[in-house]
Design a protein around this motif. Structure first.
Motif, PDB file in Angstrom:
ATOM      1  N   TRP A 121       0.829  -1.201   0.000  1.00 38.58           N
ATOM      2  CA  TRP A 121       0.000   0.000   0.000  1.00 38.58           C
ATOM      3  C   TRP A 121       0.871   1.261   0.000  1.00 38.58           C
ATOM      4  N   GLY A 122       1.939   1.260   0.789  1.00 35.25           N
ATOM      5  CA  GLY A 122       2.828   2.420   0.854  1.00 35.25           C
ATOM      6  C   GLY A 122       3.469   2.732  -0.484  1.00 35.25           C
ATOM      7  N   MET A 123       3.901   1.692  -1.201  1.00 34.55           N
ATOM      8  CA  MET A 123       4.483   1.896  -2.535  1.00 34.55           C
ATOM      9  C   MET A 123       3.439   2.456  -3.504  1.00 34.55           C
ATOM     10  N   GLN A 124       2.235   1.894  -3.422  1.00 36.68           N
ATOM     11  CA  GLN A 124       1.136   2.351  -4.270  1.00 36.68           C
ATOM     12  C   GLN A 124       0.802   3.808  -3.963  1.00 36.68           C
ATOM     13  N   HIS A 125       0.753   4.165  -2.694  1.00 34.78           N
ATOM     14  CA  HIS A 125       0.426   5.531  -2.286  1.00 34.78           C
ATOM     15  C   HIS A 125       1.510   6.513  -2.740  1.00 34.78           C
ATOM     16  N   ARG A 126       2.764   6.135  -2.550  1.00 34.96           N
ATOM     17  CA  ARG A 126       3.865   7.002  -2.975  1.00 34.96           C
ATOM     18  C   ARG A 126       3.787   7.258  -4.482  1.00 34.96           C
ATOM     19  N   GLU A 127       3.494   6.219  -5.253  1.00 37.74           N
ATOM     20  CA  GLU A 127       3.382   6.356  -6.703  1.00 37.74           C
ATOM     21  C   GLU A 127       2.215   7.265  -7.072  1.00 37.74           C
ATOM     22  N   LYS A 128       1.095   7.121  -6.386  1.00 40.68           N
ATOM     23  CA  LYS A 128      -0.079   7.965  -6.623  1.00 40.68           C
ATOM     24  C   LYS A 128       0.265   9.431  -6.373  1.00 40.68           C
ATOM     25  N   ILE A 129       0.920   9.716  -5.263  1.00 45.37           N
ATOM     26  CA  ILE A 129       1.275  11.094  -4.929  1.00 45.37           C
ATOM     27  C   ILE A 129       2.249  11.661  -5.962  1.00 45.37           C
ATOM     28  N   LYS A 130       3.240  10.862  -6.368  1.00 48.23           N
ATOM     29  CA  LYS A 130       4.205  11.312  -7.380  1.00 48.23           C
ATOM     30  C   LYS A 130       3.498  11.636  -8.688  1.00 48.23           C
ATOM     31  N   GLN A 131       2.554  10.796  -9.093  1.00 49.76           N
ATOM     32  CA  GLN A 131       1.816  11.036 -10.332  1.00 49.76           C
ATOM     33  C   GLN A 131       0.979  12.301 -10.247  1.00 49.76           C
ATOM     34  N   GLU A 132       0.334  12.488  -9.104  1.00 54.31           N
ATOM     35  CA  GLU A 132      -0.497  13.690  -8.934  1.00 54.31           C
ATOM     36  C   GLU A 132       0.355  14.956  -8.930  1.00 54.31           C
ATOM     37  N   LEU A 133       1.517  14.897  -8.298  1.00 56.26           N
ATOM     38  CA  LEU A 133       2.398  16.062  -8.265  1.00 56.26           C
ATOM     39  C   LEU A 133       2.957  16.373  -9.646  1.00 56.26           C
TER      40      LEU A 133
END
Length: 134
Positions: A112-124
């Motif tokens: 989940w943490g890896m998925q969340h980090r990727e989501k935030i990076k994509q949004e930024l």
């Protein structure tokens, strides 16, 4: 009238189930909650046994906090402190078999943490804020 009683029974079962889930989560968070406990267990699982090794691996943890967290992990049956008498006295910490029951939790949180980090990076990178507004 019968429907009202049936709804009360359903609500009571729902409330009892909710209470059980919340109590279980409360117990889990008491034992492994916070910023450091799982990180300490992961570092120890990778071979870090001595206090300074653990502190070096768990970036940002102070000696005082690490000491406190190790005591709590020991109290909850996840680790054991081993003192070897000699010169110098050697103190090492070891994971107990009970700590391995957390493997599924660690795996799920890591994924989940890896998925969340990727989501935030994509949004930024796309210029969107976390809330999805531009």
């Amino acid at each position: 009238m019968a429907e009202s009683q049936e709804n009360q029974i359903d609500n009571k079962a729902f409330t009892e189930e909710c209470h059980k889930v919340l109590m279980a989560m409360s117990d889990a968070l008491y034992a492994i909650g916070g910023k450091w406990k799982l990180m300490i267990i992961i570092a120890m699982g990778r071979g870090n046994k001595r206090f300074t090794e653990i502190q070096r691996q768990v970036t940002g943890i102070s000696a005082r906090v690490l000491s406190s967290e190790l005591k709590e992990l020991e109290m909850n049956g996840f680790i054991v402190k081993k003192v070897e008498i000699g010169y110098p006295i050697t103190i090492a910490y070891e994971l107990l078999p009970y700590s391995y029951t957390l493997q599924e939790v660690v795996d799920a949180m890591t994924k989940w943490g890896m998925q969340h980090r990727e989501k935030i990076k994509q949004e930024l990178s796309s210029g969107n804020s976390v809330t999805g507004k531009k």
